[in-house]
Design an enzyme around this catalytic site. Structure first.
Site, PDB file in Angstrom:
ATOM      1  N   HIS A  62       0.841  -1.198   0.000  1.00  0.00           N
ATOM      2  CA  HIS A  62       0.000   0.000   0.000  1.00  0.00           C
ATOM      3  C   HIS A  62       0.881   1.256   0.000  1.00  0.00           C
ATOM      4  O   HIS A  62       0.656   2.174  -0.787  1.00  0.00           O
ATOM      5  CB  HIS A  62      -0.924  -0.002   1.223  1.00  0.00           C
ATOM      6  CG  HIS A  62      -1.647   1.299   1.427  1.00  0.00           C
ATOM      7  ND1 HIS A  62      -2.712   1.687   0.646  1.00  0.00           N
ATOM      8  CD2 HIS A  62      -1.451   2.315   2.305  1.00  0.00           C
ATOM      9  CE1 HIS A  62      -3.144   2.880   1.043  1.00  0.00           C
ATOM     10  NE2 HIS A  62      -2.388   3.284   2.055  1.00  0.00           N
ATOM     11  N   ASP A  87       6.158  20.348 -27.685  1.00  0.00           N
ATOM     12  CA  ASP A  87       6.327  19.071 -26.983  1.00  0.00           C
ATOM     13  C   ASP A  87       7.405  19.283 -25.928  1.00  0.00           C
ATOM     14  O   ASP A  87       7.902  20.403 -25.789  1.00  0.00           O
ATOM     15  CB  ASP A  87       6.721  17.933 -27.953  1.00  0.00           C
ATOM     16  CG  ASP A  87       6.242  16.583 -27.428  1.00  0.00           C
ATOM     17  OD1 ASP A  87       6.447  16.301 -26.242  1.00  0.00           O
ATOM     18  OD2 ASP A  87       5.653  15.808 -28.199  1.00  0.00           O
ATOM     19  N   TRP A 131       7.476   0.373   3.476  1.00  0.00           N
ATOM     20  CA  TRP A 131       7.976   1.143   2.323  1.00  0.00           C
ATOM     21  C   TRP A 131       9.319   1.781   2.607  1.00  0.00           C
ATOM     22  O   TRP A 131      10.019   2.164   1.679  1.00  0.00           O
ATOM     23  CB  TRP A 131       6.949   2.197   1.892  1.00  0.00           C
ATOM     24  CG  TRP A 131       7.043   3.508   2.624  1.00  0.00           C
ATOM     25  CD1 TRP A 131       6.578   3.771   3.872  1.00  0.00           C
ATOM     26  CD2 TRP A 131       7.636   4.724   2.145  1.00  0.00           C
ATOM     27  NE1 TRP A 131       6.831   5.067   4.209  1.00  0.00           N
ATOM     28  CE2 TRP A 131       7.479   5.689   3.178  1.00  0.00           C
ATOM     29  CE3 TRP A 131       8.270   5.116   0.959  1.00  0.00           C
ATOM     30  CZ2 TRP A 131       7.947   6.987   3.056  1.00  0.00           C
ATOM     31  CZ3 TRP A 131       8.734   6.420   0.858  1.00  0.00           C
ATOM     32  CH2 TRP A 131       8.573   7.336   1.899  1.00  0.00           C
ATOM     33  N   SER A 151      12.922   6.014 -14.058  1.00  0.00           N
ATOM     34  CA  SER A 151      11.836   6.727 -14.718  1.00  0.00           C
ATOM     35  C   SER A 151      11.750   8.164 -14.206  1.00  0.00           C
ATOM     36  O   SER A 151      11.659   9.118 -14.988  1.00  0.00           O
ATOM     37  CB  SER A 151      10.521   5.983 -14.459  1.00  0.00           C
ATOM     38  OG  SER A 151       9.421   6.821 -14.633  1.00  0.00           O
ATOM     39  N   SER A 152      11.811   8.323 -12.893  1.00  0.00           N
ATOM     40  CA  SER A 152      11.696   9.666 -12.313  1.00  0.00           C
ATOM     41  C   SER A 152      12.865  10.547 -12.715  1.00  0.00           C
ATOM     42  O   SER A 152      12.693  11.727 -13.027  1.00  0.00           O
ATOM     43  CB  SER A 152      11.658   9.584 -10.789  1.00  0.00           C
ATOM     44  OG  SER A 152      10.525   8.888 -10.373  1.00  0.00           O
ATOM     45  N   HIS A 189      12.994  12.467   2.629  1.00  0.00           N
ATOM     46  CA  HIS A 189      12.328  13.721   2.966  1.00  0.00           C
ATOM     47  C   HIS A 189      12.089  14.622   1.773  1.00  0.00           C
ATOM     48  O   HIS A 189      10.974  15.099   1.601  1.00  0.00           O
ATOM     49  CB  HIS A 189      12.980  14.465   4.126  1.00  0.00           C
ATOM     50  CG  HIS A 189      11.961  15.406   4.687  1.00  0.00           C
ATOM     51  ND1 HIS A 189      10.987  14.996   5.549  1.00  0.00           N
ATOM     52  CD2 HIS A 189      11.666  16.694   4.378  1.00  0.00           C
ATOM     53  CE1 HIS A 189      10.156  15.995   5.774  1.00  0.00           C
ATOM     54  NE2 HIS A 189      10.544  17.042   5.083  1.00  0.00           N
ATOM     55  N   GLU A 245      11.486  13.587  -0.992  1.00  0.00           N
ATOM     56  CA  GLU A 245      10.389  12.867  -1.630  1.00  0.00           C
ATOM     57  C   GLU A 245       9.035  13.390  -1.160  1.00  0.00           C
ATOM     58  O   GLU A 245       8.082  13.502  -1.935  1.00  0.00           O
ATOM     59  CB  GLU A 245      10.528  11.365  -1.322  1.00  0.00           C
ATOM     60  CG  GLU A 245       9.320  10.522  -1.623  1.00  0.00           C
ATOM     61  CD  GLU A 245       9.102  10.309  -3.096  1.00  0.00           C
ATOM     62  OE1 GLU A 245      10.014  10.642  -3.880  1.00  0.00           O
ATOM     63  OE2 GLU A 245       8.027   9.825  -3.461  1.00  0.00           O
ATOM     64  N   TYR A 271       8.283  16.372  -0.412  1.00  0.00           N
ATOM     65  CA  TYR A 271       7.990  17.599  -1.150  1.00  0.00           C
ATOM     66  C   TYR A 271       7.810  17.322  -2.627  1.00  0.00           C
ATOM     67  O   TYR A 271       7.097  18.040  -3.319  1.00  0.00           O
ATOM     68  CB  TYR A 271       9.077  18.641  -0.877  1.00  0.00           C
ATOM     69  CG  TYR A 271       9.117  18.961   0.593  1.00  0.00           C
ATOM     70  CD1 TYR A 271       8.048  19.616   1.174  1.00  0.00           C
ATOM     71  CD2 TYR A 271      10.136  18.512   1.414  1.00  0.00           C
ATOM     72  CE1 TYR A 271       8.019  19.846   2.531  1.00  0.00           C
ATOM     73  CE2 TYR A 271      10.114  18.743   2.767  1.00  0.00           C
ATOM     74  CZ  TYR A 271       9.044  19.407   3.324  1.00  0.00           C
ATOM     75  OH  TYR A 271       9.004  19.618   4.663  1.00  0.00           O
ATOM     76  N   SER A 313      -2.548  26.363  -7.027  1.00  0.00           N
ATOM     77  CA  SER A 313      -2.220  27.743  -7.363  1.00  0.00           C
ATOM     78  C   SER A 313      -2.735  28.141  -8.746  1.00  0.00           C
ATOM     79  O   SER A 313      -2.729  29.323  -9.087  1.00  0.00           O
ATOM     80  CB  SER A 313      -0.702  27.956  -7.320  1.00  0.00           C
ATOM     81  OG  SER A 313      -0.195  27.577  -6.073  1.00  0.00           O
ATOM     82  N   HIS A 369      15.100  14.139  10.952  1.00  0.00           N
ATOM     83  CA  HIS A 369      13.981  14.189  11.898  1.00  0.00           C
ATOM     84  C   HIS A 369      13.126  12.924  11.819  1.00  0.00           C
ATOM     85  O   HIS A 369      12.283  12.699  12.664  1.00  0.00           O
ATOM     86  CB  HIS A 369      13.140  15.464  11.726  1.00  0.00           C
ATOM     87  CG  HIS A 369      12.334  15.529  10.472  1.00  0.00           C
ATOM     88  ND1 HIS A 369      11.995  16.716   9.868  1.00  0.00           N
ATOM     89  CD2 HIS A 369      11.777  14.578   9.707  1.00  0.00           C
ATOM     90  CE1 HIS A 369      11.276  16.482   8.795  1.00  0.00           C
ATOM     91  NE2 HIS A 369      11.122  15.203   8.668  1.00  0.00           N
ATOM     92  N   HIS A 370      13.360  12.116  10.777  1.00  0.00           N
ATOM     93  CA  HIS A 370      12.691  10.815  10.739  1.00  0.00           C
ATOM     94  C   HIS A 370      13.404   9.810  11.640  1.00  0.00           C
ATOM     95  O   HIS A 370      12.949   8.693  11.797  1.00  0.00           O
ATOM     96  CB  HIS A 370      12.660  10.264   9.309  1.00  0.00           C
ATOM     97  CG  HIS A 370      11.872  11.110   8.376  1.00  0.00           C
ATOM     98  ND1 HIS A 370      10.536  10.905   8.126  1.00  0.00           N
ATOM     99  CD2 HIS A 370      12.221  12.186   7.639  1.00  0.00           C
ATOM    100  CE1 HIS A 370      10.100  11.808   7.270  1.00  0.00           C
ATOM    101  NE2 HIS A 370      11.095  12.601   6.947  1.00  0.00           N
ATOM    102  N   THR A 399       6.042  27.183   4.044  1.00  0.00           N
ATOM    103  CA  THR A 399       4.746  26.527   3.880  1.00  0.00           C
ATOM    104  C   THR A 399       3.630  27.459   4.339  1.00  0.00           C
ATOM    105  O   THR A 399       2.589  27.584   3.686  1.00  0.00           O
ATOM    106  CB  THR A 399       4.703  25.225   4.697  1.00  0.00           C
ATOM    107  OG1 THR A 399       5.928  24.521   4.488  1.00  0.00           O
ATOM    108  CG2 THR A 399       3.563  24.355   4.273  1.00  0.00           C
ATOM    109  N   LYS A 451       2.825  30.044   1.798  1.00  0.00           N
ATOM    110  CA  LYS A 451       1.960  29.540   0.735  1.00  0.00           C
ATOM    111  C   LYS A 451       0.506  29.509   1.183  1.00  0.00           C
ATOM    112  O   LYS A 451      -0.397  29.945   0.469  1.00  0.00           O
ATOM    113  CB  LYS A 451       2.413  28.141   0.314  1.00  0.00           C
ATOM    114  CG  LYS A 451       3.651  28.173  -0.544  1.00  0.00           C
ATOM    115  CD  LYS A 451       3.870  26.848  -1.204  1.00  0.00           C
ATOM    116  CE  LYS A 451       4.818  26.982  -2.368  1.00  0.00           C
ATOM    117  NZ  LYS A 451       4.175  27.268  -3.619  1.00  0.00           N
ATOM    118  N   ARG A 501       1.899   1.415  14.946  1.00  0.00           N
ATOM    119  CA  ARG A 501       1.800   1.211  13.493  1.00  0.00           C
ATOM    120  C   ARG A 501       2.242  -0.198  13.129  1.00  0.00           C
ATOM    121  O   ARG A 501       2.929  -0.848  13.901  1.00  0.00           O
ATOM    122  CB  ARG A 501       2.790   2.110  12.759  1.00  0.00           C
ATOM    123  CG  ARG A 501       2.408   3.494  12.517  1.00  0.00           C
ATOM    124  CD  ARG A 501       3.619   4.208  11.937  1.00  0.00           C
ATOM    125  NE  ARG A 501       3.701   4.038  10.478  1.00  0.00           N
ATOM    126  CZ  ARG A 501       4.640   4.594   9.731  1.00  0.00           C
ATOM    127  NH1 ARG A 501       5.564   5.333  10.278  1.00  0.00           N
ATOM    128  NH2 ARG A 501       4.657   4.401   8.427  1.00  0.00           N
TER     129      ARG A 501
END
Lengths: 110, 635, 195
Positions: free
Chosen positions: B80, B109, B144, B171-172, B255, B257, B259, B270, B304-305, B330, B333, B452
């Site tokens: 998941h 293109d 994950w 790919s990314s 991290h 990731e 964002y 926006s 921080h993780h 943030t 925004k 968890r």
């Protein structure tokens, strides 16, 4: 786009392009300097430079890096943007991984 | 253009010539079609990811249930997570970027059309590869994040994870390079950086984040995979290896990731908010730079993780402060979105509702994020459902709300028809309700101590926690109903939706200036950009009181002049080579998982051959991306 | 209407810009392997450590790789002047030096392996083989690109005006070279001094 336009633009581009490029002789000269610097690097293995050894190696590495990037990769003659890309990537890598290794060291000293 | 030899103008035998049909989609290099391919693939994976989460919620609906075994449960929560992050949210954003970027910057293109197809096929094959693990001895079950050394143990099946994510990473990375070059180098005349739609800014920031973050996870995955399959010793404590290194490398990527997933949604919001508030985006420059700042600071907060891992107090303090700093851009925004709506003539269409939903739900998620940055709190919340609640408010309430807002907003651009507003509003309100019902109670159950990644809800946590879990599971039913309505609306409106015309929303940006749906070449005449919100300024002049006044018909060019002959426009040729080349990743991937050198060899040779086929493929209309050659030929 | 350099927004060739963007990301790739190596440099698990390095041998292959950058840039220079014959010669020389370097690495790895530095021996072994090996993989890709460039120019697919193709492959090649400039110092020379 007309063919003549293409040609004219192309001619201008090539002129601007080619005018700045070093000649083969200059390339050979740069390669010779690089060879000498490498010999100097390797000499630290044979001769004792004492405490100056590691700083010397790092300085030589940086000089070689800048010479290859600047001359062979044309950073000195090309748009600044390319250099910014490269040094951004390099800077990111140095800062992030230095910080990571520092965290290991700081932790180990407790 | 000029004279060409037969070899250069010759048709490739491997090139489908028909503009429709299955093969034309396999061979497509049209950014719009690739965007559509991304979208449908995302929907399929979204469905699968949803089924996985439903199974988990069914299992946790009551304490001490045993609907599914712990083995299955572990596979479910792992897949998941992987699915929603790598196969849904990221490629969902790629679908929007693909379809919209060239239209928004006035290009025909992307910079590398075949590389664009390559990205899509790598994504598809990566997804199929990951899911094939279900039939090959079980899916990955080590979460994950894939923390070593559990993930390098065969019991966790994480080799599929390591190789599968590697494929998705390629790919990314390829699309990041592609989008950066496209945005920097393919803008219409007059489209300066400060005139670009905010969505384009966010795409640029996202692409840079990918560019610098993907290589790091690539290394972590290589190490993990060689530990798991080839007995390398990177993270094996027995021989002195340090599993914390994996955590660092993973979160150095992980991290940014976060964002990478949220910034595209911010870009969409926006675009939607100004259109339906009939006001320009408030604080455009601040928005653009806040996005860049989020991306930049986002690289400096990874540890921080790991507050509960082995890192010392100094790094903890430093990363806590850095994490709190990210709340500043943030916040900028969020306030700018609010001020965009302030005093506007707001139309609450479904797209607008989802955008408002994004801002409010994301704010909740952002605030619980700030809570995590306080180290002592973090120690209490770590690995509880409070964290699950937090990141679902950010990724579901945030990213997904924004992306769905984009679907409602640009659906008419793609299909020429509007989605039903009635069903859309039903979708929104049930979605909002179901979402809060599912994830709101998790804050509470987490703070009450529910861990968890546990396959059984422990009965000793008490009836309060059990009630919260029941509410969460009921919420999933609401979400399932809501999603079905969305899907029905999506499919039905393709045929039976109200015709939209070229500009159904009275929009501001130039993708609405051209025909709807856009022609293959996007614009008959590339527009010259003179202002931010170019299209709006072509439609409206401003009175003394800064009130927009419609420009009389014909007084300005407010649509693409799609009448008359535009002459021949050279578009990228379709090509089967990206698909052929990328298919080689399948044998390579299985070879790496099973340490089978024959398969690895086949995969490598295949891919190298594919690259050469790709390179030497003749261009249908001659090599006119080499002007010097044309010049030489006409001398 | 097409991707020609002077009709792009920044007046740059898309492909060259793309290559630079890609190379920027590669620093993060090698940096991660390098930090693993530095972290594990003494974690030898009672197996061989850095004393196993053969500095004179590696110096020679480093020198060969460094000089291949010279031939590469000369190849580009010849292409720029439209001298395809000489360009092919330099390209082939570059690929040849790349292969010498690769051969050296294969030999080096074989010797180390025989002396007990197995990938599965220690975190030091794993991180060394990965760091040097992934650099080697980059060189191998570069050799393939060069051979492709050579054969395509031989069949006339790559023409005198298309010097940007040689330039892009050159950028990649020089990049791999400067990565080795760093690796040679950080992986081989500095640790030897530290002992």
């Amino acid at each position: 786009m007309s063919t003549s336009g293409t040609q004219a633009a192309d001619a201008v581009e090539h002129e601007a392009h080619g005018g700045h490029h070093p000649t083969p002789t200059e390339y050979v000269r740069i390669a010779l300097i690089l060879a000498v610097l490498t010999a100097l690097e390797v000499s630290t293995y044979y001769f004792d430079f004492g405490r100056a050894g590691i700083p010397l190696l790092i300085i030589l590495m940086v000089i070689k890096f800048i010479m290859v990037a600047g001359s062979f990769m044309h950073l000195r003659y090309d748009t600044k943007l390319f250099g910014r890309f490269m040094y951004t990537g390099l800077g990111f890598a140095i800062v992030l991984y230095t910080a990571t290794l520092l965290i290991f060291v700081v932790d180990a000293n407790q | 253009m000029a004279t060409m030899t037969a070899a250069e103008t010759g048709q490739s035998r491997l090139r489908p010539s028909k503009p429709t049909g299955f093969l034309s989609w396999v061979a497509t290099t049209d950014h719009k079609r690739i965007g559509i391919l991304y979208f449908w693939t995302v929907l399929v994976f979204f469905f699968i990811g949803g089924v996985e989460s439903s199974l988990m919620r069914a299992q946790l609906a009551q304490a001490e249930l045993s609907l599914i075994t712990p083995e299955i449960y572990n596979q479910m929560f792992t897949m998941h997570g992987i699915t929603m992050v790598f196969l849904v949210v990221m490629p969902f954003a790629a679908a929007f970027f693909n379809y919209l970027l060239p239209l928004m910057i006035g290009a025909r293109d992307v910079a590398f059309p075949r590389l664009n197809a390559f990205s899509y096929w790598f994504y598809l094959f990566g997804g199929i590869f990951l899911y094939s693990s279900f039939f090959l001895g079980g899916a990955p079950n080590g979460s994950w994040v894939g923390y070593a050394p559990l993930s390098s143990d065969a019991v966790s099946n994480m080799a599929f994870y390591a190789v599968g994510l590697q494929i998705l990473g390629v790919s990314s990375l390829a699309s990041a390079v592609n989008f950066i070059v496209t945005i920097l180098n393919m803008r219409a005349p007059g489209m300066t950086f400060m005139r670009m739609p905010m969505m384009v800014w966010m795409a640029l920031t996202t692409s840079f984040l990918l560019l610098f973050a993907v290589p790091i996870i690539a290394v972590a995955l290589f190490m993990l995979q060689f530990d798991a399959v080839f007995d390398a010793q990177f993270f094996q404590p027995a021989s002195g290896g340090d599993p914390i290194l994996y955590q660092h490398l993973f979160w150095l990527f992980g991290h940014p990731e976060v964002y990478i997933m949220i910034l595209p949604a911010m870009g969409i919001v926006s675009e939607v908010m100004p259109t339906f508030s009939r006001k320009p985006l408030f604080g455009y420059a601040a928005m653009a730079f806040a996005g860049a700042a989020i991306g930049f600071i986002g690289f400096g907060v990874w540890a921080h993780h790991m507050f509960t891992s082995a890192i010392g107090p100094v790094p903890r303090a430093a990363f806590a402060v850095a994490t709190m700093f990210i709340a500043v851009p943030t916040g900028i925004k969020i306030f700018n979105w609010v001020f965009t709506m302030w005093g506007g003539r707001i139309r609450f269409t479904t797209a607008m509702l989802f955008s408002v939903g994004f801002v409010s739900m994301f704010t909740i998620g952002g605030l619980s994020g700030v809570v995590h940055s306080i180290v002592p709190h973090n120690a209490q919340q770590h690995d509880t459902y409070f964290v699950v609640a937090h990141f679902h408010y950010v990724l579901f309430g945030g990213a997904l709300f924004g992306l769905i807002s984009g679907v409602y907003y640009w659906y008419p651009k793609v299909t020429g028809r509007l989605m039903s507003e009635k069903l859309g509003k039903f979708h929104f309100w049930t979605w909002l309700l179901g979402f809060n019902l599912t994830f709101g109670p998790m804050h509470m159950s987490g703070l009450l101590g529910q861990p968890r990644r546990t396959s059984v809800l422990p009965g000793e946590l008490g009836t309060t926690v059990e009630t919260y879990n029941l509410l969460s599971s009921l919420g999933v039913i609401v979400l399932a109903v809501s999603a079905s309505v969305f899907l029905y609306n999506l499919l039905r409106s393709m045929k039976h939706g109200e015709a939209s015309g070229d500009d159904p929303w009275d929009a501001r940006t130039i993708e609405w200036m051209t025909a709807t749906p856009p022609k293959v070449h996007n614009f008959d005449v590339i527009p010259v950009i003179t202002a931010r919100d170019e299209f709006w300024h072509r439609k409206y002049a401003e009175s003394d009181q800064h009130i927009p006044v419609a420009v009389p018909v014909g007084a300005s060019v407010d649509h693409d002049e799609h009448d008359g002959d535009v002459g021949h426009i050279h578009m990228p040729d379709p090509s089967l080579w990206p698909a052929i080349h990328t298919l080689g990743v399948m044998p390579l991937g299985y070879g790496l998982v099973y340490a089978n050198w024959l398969l690895i060899g086949i995969g490598l040779v295949w891919m190298v051959a594919g690259v050469f086929g790709w390179i030497i493929e003749p261009l249908a209309e001659g090599d006119d991306d080499e002007p010097a050659l044309v010049g030489a030929a006409t001398h | 209407m097409t991707a020609v350099a002077h009709s792009t927004t920044m007046g740059l060739d898309n492909r060259k810009l793309g290559m630079w963007v890609f190379l920027a990301s590669e620093f993060l790739f090698f940096g991660a392997f390098m930090s693993a190596y530095l972290l594990y440099i003494d974690t030898t698990n009672r197996g061989p450590g850095i004393e196993i390095f053969d500095i004179p041998f590696t110096s020679v292959s480093s020198f060969v790789l460094l000089m291949s950058s010279l031939t590469m840039v000369l190849a580009h220079n010849s292409h720029l002047r439209g001298d395809m014959r000489r360009m092919r010669l330099w390209v082939l020389a570059t690929a040849g030096q790349g292969m010498v370097f690769l051969g050296g690495q294969v030999y080096e790895f074989t010797v180390f392996f025989r002396e007990g530095l197995d990938l599965t021996q220690s975190p030091f072994a794993s991180s060394f083989y990965f760091l040097a090996g992934f650099h080697g993989a980059h060189v191998a890709i570069g050799v393939l690109l060069l051979l492709g460039l050579y054969s395509l120019s031989l069949t006339g697919k790559i023409k005198p005006g298309q010097d940007v193709k040689t330039e892009i492959i050159g950028l990649y090649w020089h990049f791999v070279d400067i990565i080795w400039v760093i690796l040679f110092t950080v992986v081989y020379l500095i640790p030897e001094l530290r002992v």
